[in-house]
Every structure is written in structure tokens, then in C-alpha cells.
Design an enzyme around this catalytic site. Structure first.
Site, PDB file in Angstrom:
ATOM      1  N   GLU A 268     -42.751 -88.013 -37.269  1.00 34.55           N
ATOM      2  CA  GLU A 268     -43.989 -88.758 -37.010  1.00 34.55           C
ATOM      3  C   GLU A 268     -43.866 -89.585 -35.725  1.00 34.55           C
ATOM      4  O   GLU A 268     -44.846 -89.769 -35.004  1.00 34.55           O
ATOM      5  CB  GLU A 268     -44.358 -89.628 -38.207  1.00 34.55           C
ATOM      6  CG  GLU A 268     -44.556 -88.856 -39.518  1.00 34.55           C
ATOM      7  CD  GLU A 268     -45.545 -87.692 -39.428  1.00 34.55           C
ATOM      8  OE1 GLU A 268     -46.447 -87.729 -38.551  1.00 34.55           O
ATOM      9  OE2 GLU A 268     -45.406 -86.732 -40.216  1.00 34.55           O
ATOM     10  N   GLU A 297     -47.443 -80.718 -32.392  1.00 33.51           N
ATOM     11  CA  GLU A 297     -46.305 -80.408 -33.240  1.00 33.51           C
ATOM     12  C   GLU A 297     -45.050 -80.132 -32.417  1.00 33.51           C
ATOM     13  O   GLU A 297     -43.933 -80.383 -32.869  1.00 33.51           O
ATOM     14  CB  GLU A 297     -46.652 -79.203 -34.129  1.00 33.51           C
ATOM     15  CG  GLU A 297     -45.669 -78.954 -35.236  1.00 33.51           C
ATOM     16  CD  GLU A 297     -45.751 -79.964 -36.372  1.00 33.51           C
ATOM     17  OE1 GLU A 297     -46.653 -80.834 -36.369  1.00 33.51           O
ATOM     18  OE2 GLU A 297     -44.887 -79.895 -37.263  1.00 33.51           O
TER      19      GLU A 297
END
Lengths: 503, 503
Positions: A268, A297
């Protein structure tokens, strides 16, 4: 009206849309972190109203007038200039938005809020039947969305394109086929290797409050600005940017699983660094937004795996971990810890998966959700299809639906077409790391001394600050010199795990 | 269009307005609890946008058409019927809203978000000068609001009326004069009494995490539904209802001040019980909303003081407190604890004030903010005027501005005309408790056994479920048989403190 005046109005309108969207983002963050259970029905009404308002504003014909004027003006002449980028991508968003009926958008917002609650309960009680009516409704809504947006070959393409502009089934199928062909044999060779990682070391007692503090410290080491963000706990970890200066991460912690919580934090943080690296002057405009979920990502997986599972990183961090988790780690040698953190073992869970098997989890989801959207798989048949696919591709049985088809919240959130971007992220990340090494020289010697700023600066400059300047595949080619390609990922995995497992 | 159809459209519009307002409420709650510092500029933009949207929708002439039609219909014939109540109060809100220019509403939302941040920093550093430019802007905005809304005698009346419909300077002046005449001599007699409370007992060590847990337990004992709400920490305690099923309270804790944190919790619980007692079917409509801040405050002060500082309450709760705060309380007798909790001592701080001096704090604020709004006091002169008033009315010197005129966030939040409702709340609470005793008989015998449901049920029925059915002063008269009157409050205080201090 001059093009300059039209451009200022366009910017103002886009920013207002983004402000409204960021209110919805905060409501969603709150729902996942602090909202009391009793608040869910009201939250669903709030989200439906905001979605309706955004749609109403986003389809105002004034957008079309401004865009027509600007597209014919010198401001849009140079495709790499910020104004041209903003005009090009706002046109794309406007055309997509216009095709969606308001009732569908509101229904979608309302249903996903309630479906997420139902999914959480269904997962808690391992009760797929409770989630099934919601999944059925969500698939219908996704198919209606695809039909409204339009597509050339598969309705699933219309959904993919939302998250990764230009992505299609036709591009994904060979990518997954190649990865499967390369990775399944590698997993088998690793499974047969005599050298076994001491995975049990990471299941000792790691007090949750200490994991939280250690995660926050790690975020700061990597360059995450904690004055302009925060880190909380939620059932399903995520990152959300409320606005410039307010980027929020969540993780989850298990006192007997150090790797899961810590790697979630790094993952994250990777997303958060991208968000914190965007140009605040262009907030709400394509030039100031992440270009795609695949590129997003790539940032999370880069920090989680390429950095966070490397020996060099732990040469710096391990003594600090030993100080915080003294009872668990004082007698553990660094290389044993590092091997444990890189244990490869096919399992039922995607988030906890190692680097080698991870993309096989995504492959399963890609095939199932594509079939759901194309109408060749009924929602009621998902649990059986899931188990069959896991047995075939990964050789494991999830045992139950909670650990099987209910493990991820994506479908409950209406996110079909999202999973494949995870694999694209891995592919891009491997290409980016190779390019950074080419530009910056040896990276590991810095990591060993806790120096992550050179890599972060390179990412900021080459990727974060570019916003939507180029399509994701164009960006990859400009940064790395090659189009998206699974080769560097496969080479990285083979080299790393052949050495670790002494294959 | 039939009146029934018009009424349904009116309800739908009012609910949508309330939904949008509740998004702004969540943003504000977040700002006070979890938002990172870096998020404030963006939050200010979000709030300005939402305020503008709400204003745009709230001033849609369609309201006027619907209200015209309904006012002339049989639905509005019986003034106590829900439809008539909703029509009457929505007319009031629509007329008020229409008088405010959108630019003023947006400016107000933007400025208060930033001013709250500046106030917090100014208070932290005891630096009034940093807050002064904001205070000046806020006073100008409040005066512009009063001018736009309109008033008969004082511009301050236009602000009072927003929080307590029908309240005026003309009604407040004699109330505060009577309270001052009664309370100043009582405070003096208490100050001269030889019996002194063992106040130091409450400044022993009360670990903050235990205070939080104990506060949550107390909220549940009083009837607050923790599945439909939560309790957090913020610099300035407050209660906000995001929606039915989601009522949020905050408190603040000091390890060396048990009374402050615990009484704050009870106070906010009182607000929360009112919100949880509203009719969810009428959410967003006047029949489902708290009628005024004065009545709201009567609920918080009732649970905080009339219940939470009573001996009967502590006969039930004290053994539980001793179990949780064993080191601090094991050697403390109940009557000493109770006396300490009811220590009367004029001090500089309103929130920490005892019941007897509390209204004198409000009196000071009333006089100063009235002067600010009427233009007879310049913002730059507030610190000196504050010190003078505290010396004269309470006989204390705040020492610095942080503990003086910067102690409350109200002005930074643009809330002028809000403070007097605190005293109205105390006045109403005394009247309500006397009426509940008349209807239910002895209350204390139930409290001694931890039974608060009879009193809560009575409040729900007589007050919470009435929403805006009656104007606040009418409600008080219907519930108690007498109009608002400071007599019961003065009698309660005199009787309680004459006994405690053996006057």
C-alpha cells in the site's frame, strides 16, 4: 470564447468533479475503517446520491462544447503538452460517462455498498449462499455497463478498458498463457527442491500494536510522507487518495503472521508513493492522476517485492525488526529470515501468495470473471468452478468458500476487469526495475544503507509526474525502451528463486 | 399535482438535501478525528463545493412551488400533524436559505475549515495574533449573514434564531441577569464555606486507555447503542449524527483528570441519545430532526450533570470505576469521590466548569460575541475584553489566551449565537428533570440500580420523537407545564450545593 478561457473552464469543471469524487472516496474509506455497522444503509444512500450527482455533472453537454472548441485549437496540437493530455483524456471520460444511464450509475453505487457488507458477513460465516443474490445482481449490472459503454469483441473488454486503457482479452490471453507456461514448471521445480525455507519463523508471536508501529516506520523509511497521509486497519487493505496532502493506506495484522501485515504495508505504501508523487497543481485533471491500475500496481508490487523481499532491504531493516520483535527474532539469522520471507508454496490465498505463484491466482480470476461477464458461467456455479481451477492451476484446494471465492472484495465492490491489472503490474514492475538499474546503476548498495530516495526520485520523474501523458503501454515503452513484455518478470523470478532454492 | 404527490416530492427533496449535508458532516467528523494535517486545504475545497451544491439545491424555486401548494392543502391544516410540521419548517429553512447569496455560503464553508486549523495552532502556541485575521474575517461573514437573513432589533438576533428558533437578545438579557443575580452570591457562599471537596483525588493517575474503555461502557449503560454509533478522540469533544444508525461521539482524555474525560463522554452521550431517539422514518425532515440546540443541550447536560454528577448514579457506577481504576480509587470513599466530582471553583475553562459557575462562562461569551456582531467590540480587543469580563464575573484571570479567549472552537467554526443555547439547555434540563420526577416518581432509586431506561423512555416519548413538532419554548411548556424558566435550575443548584457544602 478563447481557447484559453475554455481551457480554464474545463479545468475548473474537472476539479469540481474530482472534489465530489473525493468526498465519495472518503465515505468509502470510512466505511472500510470506522463506520459502525448500523450506518451501512445510510451510507449506501449517500453513495448513490453522490454517484448520481457526479454523473449528472459529468454528462453536462457543456463538456462537449468545451472539448470541441479545444480539440480544434492550438492548445491540443502537441500530444505531450499538459493541455492536450487533459483534453484528450477528458474527452475519453466524457464519452464513456455519457453512454451510462444515470439510473445504472446510482444503482451500481447503492448495490455495491450493500453488497460489500453482505460479502463481509458471507466471508465471516463461510456462507456463499448469502452473497449469491448480490453477485447475481452485480454481474447483471456489470453486463449492463459493458453494453452501455460498447465493445468490439468481448463485453469484458469494455470493463478492462476502464482500468487499463486499451487492454483487451485478445492481449491478455497470450500473456497469461506465457506466464502459465513458464511459472508452472518453476513452481514444480521449487516444490521438488530439497532446500526448504524455515517459514515457521514468521509465525511466532509478533504483537499487533508493534506491527502497526513498525509498519508506520517502514512507510516513512521508503519516503511516504506521514504528515500528508495515514495508515489504518481494514479487513481488506487498500490505498485511497482523498486529495493532494491526504493519501490513506490500510493494512491488516495477524499476531502470528509477520509477512502478511508487513508486506501489505509495503504494497500500500507503493500505491501511496505514486499518489503522493502526482503533480498537485494538476489535481483532478488527467495530467495529475495515475494513468492506470496496471501502472499503479507496478508501483505497489515494486516496493513490496522487488525492494521489500530483497536481501539488500533486509540487511538494513532486519536489525530494526529484531529490536522491535526481540522475542521472535533475536535468535534468527538474516539469511533464514530472508528465505522464510521468500518461501514459495502454492496456497489458496492471493494476497498471501508468494511472487512465483501470485500470477496464477490472477489467471484463475481472469478466466472466471471473463466467463461471468460473457455469460458462460452462472454466479451460482462460481464456488465449484473456483475449486476446479485452483486444483488444476495451483494444485491446491481452498477447503471452503471463505478461503476460496469469497476471499477478495473486488466483485462485491463491482470491480470486474480489475484483477488482470495485478499481473500487468508485476510485468511492468520487472521492466521498470531493470530500466532503473540501467539508469542508476546498482540499486542494492543503496538499499543496504536505507537509501531509497534515488529509486523513488527516478519513479517520480519517469512515471508519477507523467500522469496521463502517455497510454500505459506507451509509458512502459518510453521508460524502458520496450513494450509491455513478460520476459523481465520471468527472468527475475527464475534467477532469484533458482539461487534461493539452489535449483 | 395532488397535495399527496407534492408532499412526496417535498420529502424526497428534503432527504436528498439531508443526505448531502450528512456527507459534509462526515467530512467534518473526519477533519476533527483522523484527517492528516496535509489534508486541510483540500478539505476546505470539498466543504465549499458541498456547501455550494446544498445551497443551489436548497434555493431551487421548486421548493416554493411545492410549499405554496401544500400550505393551501388539507395536509397542512392540523399544526401538530407530521406533514404540517414538515411543511412549516421547510418553509422557514427555504426562506432563510434564499436570503443567503451562494458566494457567502461557499466562502463561509471554505473559511471555517481553514480558520479551525489556524485556531488549533494558535491555541497550541498561545498566539492570538495568528488567529486574529481569521476572527476578523469570520465576524465580517457573520455580520453579512445576519444582514442577508434580516432581523428586527439586533443583527445578533438573526444568528440566535438559526440555533434556537425565536430566541432574541431581548429574551436572553433578563435570563442572564437573573442567573447572574442568583449564582454570583451562591458561588461566593460556597467559596467561604469551611467544608472543602477533596478535588485532588480526581487528579491521580487514570490511564487514558482505561478511561476510553470505561467511557464506552458508560455510554452503553445509559442506553447508547454502540452498534449504531461510535466514540473517538478529538481536541474539542462533539457529537455528530451522520445518519440514522450512525451517531458519532468524541471525547478527550487526560491521565490526570478523570472528571473532564468522563463527564465529556456523558455529555456527548446525552446528545447521542437524542439523535438515536429521533424517528428514522422521518430522517432528513423536520419531524425527524432535533428541534434546537437549546433542547439538544438540555439532553447532554441532563445526562452529564443531573444524572452523572448525582450520588445515586455513582452508588451504581463507583464500584465499577474502582475495579477499572484500582490504584487511583481503591482507598477512596464514595462520598468523598462524589464531593470531589461536584467541587465548585471558579476557573478560566468552560468545559471543565462545575454546574454552578458554568452559566457565568456562557454569560461572558454572550456579551462578547453580541458586541462583536453589533460592532461595539473589535476582534483585536477580544483578549483584553475577555480577561476583564472573567475578572469581573468569575473573579479569575485566565493567565493566557490559550486558556482564555482561544479555549473554544465555536468562533473559529463560524458559530456566533451558539453559546447561549448552552445556558438554555441547563434551564430546560432542570425543568425536564422536575417534570420527569412528577411523571415517573423518584428517579434516583432506579439510578442506584443502574436503571436509566425509564428516564430515557420518557425523554424519547416526550422530546426525541417530537422532532420539530413544536417550537422549543412551546415544547418546554407542553412537557413541563410551564414556559422556559430559570427557577427550577436555581432551586436545584441551591438545594444540591447547600447540602454538599453544608451552607
Amino acid at each position: 470564447m478563447t481557447p484559453e478561457a475554455a481551457y480554464q473552464e474545463l479545468r475548473r469543471r474537472a476539479r469540481e468533479e474530482a472534489l465530489l469524487a473525493s468526498c465519495a472516496d472518503l465515505l468509502e474509506w470510512d466505511e472500510e475503517t470506522y463506520m459502525p455497522r448500523g450506518g451501512v444503509a445510510h451510507r449506501s444512500d449517500q453513495q448513490a446520491l453522490l454517484a448520481g450527482l457526479m454523473h449528472e455533472r459529468g454528462t453536462d453537454p457543456r463538456w462537449g462544447e468545451l472539448l470541441d472548441l479545444l480539440e480544434a485549437s492550438p492548445l491540443a496540437a502537441d500530444p505531450g503538452a499538459p493541455a492536450a493530455v487533459n483534453v484528450r483524456w477528458l474527452r475519453r471520460e466524457y464519452e464513456r460517462e455519457r453512454r451510462l444511464p444515470r439510473a445504472l450509475v446510482e444503482e451500481d453505487a447503492r448495490v455495491t455498498t450493500l453488497a460489500l457488507e453482505a460479502w463481509a458477513e458471507a466471508r465471516e460465516d463461510d456462507d456463499f449462499a448469502r452473497f449469491l443474490p448480490w453477485l447475481e445482481r452485480l454481474v447483471v449490472l456489470a453486463r449492463e455497463t459493458a453494453a452501455a459503454v460498447g465493445y468490439a469483441e468481448s463485453p469484458y473488454d469494455a470493463l478492462l478498458d476502464e482500468y487499463e486503457p486499451g487492454l483487451t482479452v485478445r492481449r491478455l490471453e497470450p500473456l497469461f498463457a506465457s506466464l502459465r507456461a513458464e511459472l508452472v514448471p518453476l513452481v514444480r521445480r521449487i516444490g521438488e527442491a530439497p532446500r526448504r525455507p524455515p517459514a515457521h519463523l514468521l509465525h511466532r508471536e509478533f504483537p499487533v500494536d508493534r506491527q502497526k508501529l513498525f509498519g508506520e516506520a517502514a512507510a516513512a523509511w521508503l519516503g511516504f510522507d506521514v504528515e500528508r497521509g495515514r495508515l489504518d486497519v481494514s479487513a481488506h487493505p487498500f490505498c485511497t487518495a482523498i486529495g493532494p496532502g491526504d493519501v490513506r493506506l490500510t493494512s491488516r495484522y495477524d499476531a502470528h503472521d509477520f509477512a502478511e501485515g508487513f508486506l501489505c504495508v509495503l504494497h500500500e505504501v507503493g500505491h501511496g508513493l505514486y499518489e503522493q508523487g502526482l503533480d498537485p497543481e494538476e489535481f483532478g485533471l488527467p495530467m495529475g492522476e495515475a494513468v492506470s491500475l496496471g501502472v499503479h500496481e507496478s508501483q505497489s508490487r515494486l516496493w513490496e517485492n522487488f525492494v521489500g523481499r530483497s536481501l539488500a532491504f533486509w540487511e538494513h531493516v532486519f536489525p530494526r525488526a529484531q529490536a522491535v520483535f526481540h522475542d521472535a527474532l533475536r535468535d534468527v539469522p538474516l539469511d533464514a529470515f530472508h528465505f522464510a520471507l521468500n518461501a514459495v508454496a502454492p496456497g489458496p490465498n492471493r494476497v498471501r501468495a508468494d511472487e512465483v505463484t501470485y500470477n496464477l491466482h490472477v489467471l484463475v480470476r481472469f478466466e472466471l470473471e471473463r466467463a461471468l461477464i460473457e455469460g458462460t458461467l452462472a454466479p451460482a456455479d462460481v464456488p465449484a468452478a473456483w475449486r476446479d481451477a485452483y486444483r488444476e492451476v495451483l494444485g491446491v484446494d481452498p477447503g471452503n468458500d471463505a478461503e476460496g471465492c469469497l476471499q477478495d472484495s473486488h466483485w462485491a465492490a463491482g470491480l470486474f476487469g480489475y484483477f488482470p491489472t495485478y499481473t500487468l503490474g508485476n510485468v511492468y514492475a520487472a521492466q521498470f526495475v531493470a530500466a532503473a538499474r540501467r539508469d542508476l546503476g546498482d540499486l542494492e548498495s543503496g538499499w543496504r544503507r536505507g537509501q531509497f530516495a534515488p529509486l523513488l526520485g527516478w519513479l517520480r520523474d519517469r512515471i508519477h509526474r507523467q500522469g496521463h501523458r502517455w497510454r500505459p503501454d506507451e509509458l512502459v515503452e518510453r521508460v524502458t525502451g520496450a513494450p509491455p513484455d513478460h520476459g523481465p518478470l520471468v527472468q527475475y523470478l527464475a534467477a532469484k528463486y533458482e539461487a534461493l532454492y539452489e535449483l
